[in-house]
Design an enzyme around this catalytic site. Structure first.
Site, PDB file in Angstrom:
ATOM      1  N   CYS A 115     -37.453   0.814  54.516  1.00  0.00           N
ATOM      2  CA  CYS A 115     -38.908   0.931  54.744  1.00  0.00           C
ATOM      3  C   CYS A 115     -39.246   1.625  56.054  1.00  0.00           C
ATOM      4  O   CYS A 115     -40.381   2.056  56.259  1.00  0.00           O
ATOM      5  CB  CYS A 115     -39.556  -0.445  54.722  1.00  0.00           C
ATOM      6  SG  CYS A 115     -39.214  -1.350  53.226  1.00  0.00           S
ATOM      7  N   HIS A 255     -46.400  -0.569  58.130  1.00  0.00           N
ATOM      8  CA  HIS A 255     -45.714  -0.620  56.834  1.00  0.00           C
ATOM      9  C   HIS A 255     -46.432  -1.637  55.956  1.00  0.00           C
ATOM     10  O   HIS A 255     -46.794  -2.726  56.411  1.00  0.00           O
ATOM     11  CB  HIS A 255     -44.257  -1.020  57.058  1.00  0.00           C
ATOM     12  CG  HIS A 255     -43.519  -1.301  55.784  1.00  0.00           C
ATOM     13  ND1 HIS A 255     -43.585  -0.462  54.699  1.00  0.00           N
ATOM     14  CD2 HIS A 255     -42.706  -2.328  55.420  1.00  0.00           C
ATOM     15  CE1 HIS A 255     -42.853  -0.964  53.714  1.00  0.00           C
ATOM     16  NE2 HIS A 255     -42.309  -2.095  54.131  1.00  0.00           N
ATOM     17  N   ASN A 285     -45.287  -2.675  48.029  1.00  0.00           N
ATOM     18  CA  ASN A 285     -44.364  -2.142  49.036  1.00  0.00           C
ATOM     19  C   ASN A 285     -43.639  -0.925  48.462  1.00  0.00           C
ATOM     20  O   ASN A 285     -42.812  -1.061  47.564  1.00  0.00           O
ATOM     21  CB  ASN A 285     -43.364  -3.248  49.413  1.00  0.00           C
ATOM     22  CG  ASN A 285     -42.371  -2.794  50.477  1.00  0.00           C
ATOM     23  OD1 ASN A 285     -42.277  -1.619  50.807  1.00  0.00           O
ATOM     24  ND2 ASN A 285     -41.616  -3.747  51.006  1.00  0.00           N
TER      25      ASN A 285
HETATM   26  N1  ACO Z   1     -44.495 -16.126  41.646  1.00  0.00           N
HETATM   27  C1  ACO Z   1     -44.547 -17.462  41.730  1.00  0.00           C
HETATM   28  N2  ACO Z   1     -43.747 -18.170  42.559  1.00  0.00           N
HETATM   29  C2  ACO Z   1     -42.865 -17.467  43.303  1.00  0.00           C
HETATM   30  C3  ACO Z   1     -42.756 -16.060  43.251  1.00  0.00           C
HETATM   31  C4  ACO Z   1     -43.632 -15.389  42.369  1.00  0.00           C
HETATM   32  N3  ACO Z   1     -43.623 -14.047  42.236  1.00  0.00           N
HETATM   33  N4  ACO Z   1     -41.804 -15.665  44.107  1.00  0.00           N
HETATM   34  C5  ACO Z   1     -41.324 -16.779  44.685  1.00  0.00           C
HETATM   35  N5  ACO Z   1     -41.946 -17.870  44.198  1.00  0.00           N
HETATM   36  C6  ACO Z   1     -41.734 -19.268  44.526  1.00  0.00           C
HETATM   37  C7  ACO Z   1     -40.365 -19.529  45.085  1.00  0.00           C
HETATM   38  O1  ACO Z   1     -39.419 -19.675  44.046  1.00  0.00           O
HETATM   39  C8  ACO Z   1     -40.601 -20.805  45.859  1.00  0.00           C
HETATM   40  O2  ACO Z   1     -40.576 -21.868  44.963  1.00  0.00           O
HETATM   41  P1  ACO Z   1     -39.874 -23.279  45.395  1.00  0.00           P
HETATM   42  O3  ACO Z   1     -40.681 -23.747  46.580  1.00  0.00           O
HETATM   43  O4  ACO Z   1     -40.035 -24.102  44.170  1.00  0.00           O
HETATM   44  O5  ACO Z   1     -38.463 -22.916  45.747  1.00  0.00           O
HETATM   45  C9  ACO Z   1     -42.024 -20.650  46.374  1.00  0.00           C
HETATM   46  O6  ACO Z   1     -42.627 -19.636  45.562  1.00  0.00           O
HETATM   47  C10 ACO Z   1     -42.102 -20.227  47.822  1.00  0.00           C
HETATM   48  O7  ACO Z   1     -41.195 -19.140  48.037  1.00  0.00           O
HETATM   49  P2  ACO Z   1     -41.086 -18.423  49.447  1.00  0.00           P
HETATM   50  O8  ACO Z   1     -40.021 -17.376  49.358  1.00  0.00           O
HETATM   51  O9  ACO Z   1     -40.981 -19.436  50.527  1.00  0.00           O
HETATM   52  O10 ACO Z   1     -42.530 -17.740  49.521  1.00  0.00           O
HETATM   53  P3  ACO Z   1     -43.146 -16.936  50.704  1.00  0.00           P
HETATM   54  O11 ACO Z   1     -44.457 -17.501  51.050  1.00  0.00           O
HETATM   55  O12 ACO Z   1     -42.166 -16.697  51.812  1.00  0.00           O
HETATM   56  O13 ACO Z   1     -43.445 -15.518  50.034  1.00  0.00           O
HETATM   57  C11 ACO Z   1     -42.490 -13.299  49.953  1.00  0.00           C
HETATM   58  C12 ACO Z   1     -42.378 -14.749  49.499  1.00  0.00           C
HETATM   59  C13 ACO Z   1     -43.794 -12.748  49.452  1.00  0.00           C
HETATM   60  C14 ACO Z   1     -41.337 -12.523  49.386  1.00  0.00           C
HETATM   61  C15 ACO Z   1     -42.473 -13.237  51.501  1.00  0.00           C
HETATM   62  O14 ACO Z   1     -41.420 -14.018  51.984  1.00  0.00           O
HETATM   63  C16 ACO Z   1     -42.337 -11.831  52.032  1.00  0.00           C
HETATM   64  O15 ACO Z   1     -43.259 -11.050  51.972  1.00  0.00           O
HETATM   65  N6  ACO Z   1     -41.174 -11.529  52.644  1.00  0.00           N
HETATM   66  C17 ACO Z   1     -40.984 -10.232  53.308  1.00  0.00           C
HETATM   67  C18 ACO Z   1     -40.782  -9.083  52.388  1.00  0.00           C
HETATM   68  C19 ACO Z   1     -40.721  -7.815  53.204  1.00  0.00           C
HETATM   69  O16 ACO Z   1     -41.448  -7.637  54.142  1.00  0.00           O
HETATM   70  N7  ACO Z   1     -39.852  -6.907  52.929  1.00  0.00           N
HETATM   71  C20 ACO Z   1     -39.859  -5.735  53.832  1.00  0.00           C
HETATM   72  C21 ACO Z   1     -38.810  -4.918  53.701  1.00  0.00           C
HETATM   73  S1  ACO Z   1     -38.550  -4.375  52.033  1.00  0.00           S
HETATM   74  C22 ACO Z   1     -37.401  -3.088  52.159  1.00  0.00           C
HETATM   75  O17 ACO Z   1     -36.888  -2.745  53.170  1.00  0.00           O
HETATM   76  C23 ACO Z   1     -37.000  -2.398  50.823  1.00  0.00           C
END
Ligand code: ACO
Length: 328
Positions: A115, A255, A285
């Site tokens: 990214c 980003h 993203n």
């Molecule tokens: N729909 C419903 N529930 C979901 C989904 C979904 N799409 N995805 C995850 N969950 C669930 C999980 O399984 C978890 O359930 P559990 O509590 O029963 O285990 C719950 O939601 C919470 O999951 P978290 O991972 O803690 O959720 P979080 O609030 O952290 O959000 C996310 C997840 C959106 C991925 C976030 O962590 C994020 O944005 N991370 C950064 C991503 C990023 O910036 N990437 C940048 C670089 S990408 C690159 O370089 C190619």
């Protein structure tokens, strides 16, 4: 270093025709529009079709830059493509693009910083201009992430989208251009966000297909924390190196991975949200292409005008992170 040495001149973008909403994901995965919107800010993303290869999208974005600037492909001395989802692994995506646009006098190579790729590529382009190895460097960021994401994994599939953006880097005119830049990496954290299989270490095999090793794997929560810290660091350093404060910044283009990361970055940097360009709701993203697409949109809709100071920051797999302040 005396700055500005190089400026960004002209912009372009291409986003695929197919719009995929969150509701469509909720039909194929255990997810919902509400969850995706609340946790990420994403409402929809673009998904490239079979006739929209990485090269086609890169070409469309590049052609807009050429049109914008009046530069012809034969005027290009170098072509740098930022991507982590090339059409094929060998040769580079940049060489495909070189052939497609007929940039017969240009060097061509890819930059892979996930990214952060567009900002890394702009830094490389500035170096080529500064060392007088190139007069005109076309920088394109193009991604077809939907081809390398796991459509059965709700924790990653809902996040990504496809598209391309581009600009041209040339010697600074009238004091415009790159006022400061900053790049960092931390490879010790690589396995928090990576594609385990398909490379030389784990060549293609039936087993890799079965265990989904070809696709992007991400430890979302850890990546989220690192993204917030790294983007904050990137903004601090770019401002410090430019000798500016947050109040001097007219527009922040971060980003576009997650609205919560964008808001935390803006808050840390001291830039109010009405000075932050956001399109993560419409594209998700798009990795390296994210800042490049946002830049082109900001210019074309009049949010970024000549004379303004714009700060870019990005974070991605590697980990990598970078920032740039530009006098537009
Ligand atoms: N729909 C419903 N529930 C979901 C989904 C979904 N799409 N995805 C995850 N969950 C669930 C999980 O399984 C978890 O359930 P559990 O509590 O029963 O285990 C719950 O939601 C919470 O999951 P978290 O991972 O803690 O959720 P979080 O609030 O952290 O959000 C996310 C997840 C959106 C991925 C976030 O962590 C994020 O944005 N991370 C950064 C991503 C990023 O910036 N990437 C940048 C670089 S990408 C690159 O370089 C190619």
């Amino acid at each position: 270093m005396k700055r500005p040495i190089a400026e960004l001149w002209g912009t372009g973008r291409y986003t695929p025709k197919r719009v995929m909403t969150n509701d469509e994901f909720s039909k194929i995965l255990d997810t919902s529009d509400q969850w995706i919107r609340e946790r990420t800010g994403i409402r929809e993303r673009r998904v490239a079709g079979p006739d929209e290869s990485n090269a086609c999208m890169a070409k469309a974005a590049a052609e807009q830059v050429l049109q914008d600037t009046g530069i012809t492909p034969l005027d290009l001395d170098a072509l740098v493509v930022a991507t982590c989802s090339p059409d094929r692994l060998l040769p580079s995506q940049a060489c495909d693009l070189q052939a497609l646009i007929g940039a017969k006098h240009a060097a061509a190579f890819d930059v892979q910083a996930a990214c952060t790729g567009f900002l890394y590529a702009l830094n490389v382009a500035e170096g080529l201009v500064a060392s007088e190895q190139a007069e005109h460097v076309l920088v394109v960021a193009s991604e077809k992430l939907t081809s390398i994401m796991d459509w059965s994994d709700r924790t990653t599939a809902v996040l990504f989208g496809d598209g391309a953006g581009a600009t041209l880097v040339r010697k600074s005119t009238d004091g415009r251009g790159m006022l400061s830049s900053y790049m960092r990496s931390d490879g010790t954290l690589a396995e928090l966000l990576y594609r385990p299989g398909g490379g030389a270490a784990h060549p293609p095999s039936e087993e890799l297909l079965k265990d989904h090793s070809y696709y992007i794997h991400m430890a979302g929560r850890e990546v989220f924390k690192a993204a917030v810290l790294s983007m904050a660091d990137a903004c601090d350093k770019a401002l410090e190196r430019a000798g500016l404060s947050a109040g001097d910044i007219d527009l922040l283009i971060p980003h576009q991975a997650n609205i919560r990361i964008i808001e935390a970055t803006a808050k840390h940097a001291g830039v109010p949200m009405d000075k932050v360009y956001v399109n993560v709701d419409r594209y998700g993203n798009t990795s390296a292409a994210s800042v490049a697409i946002a830049l082109d949109e900001a210019v074309r809709c009049g949010r970024l005008k000549p004379g303004m100071k714009v700060m870019f920051c990005a974070f991605g797999a590697g980990f990598t992170w970078a920032s740039l302040v530009v006098q537009w």
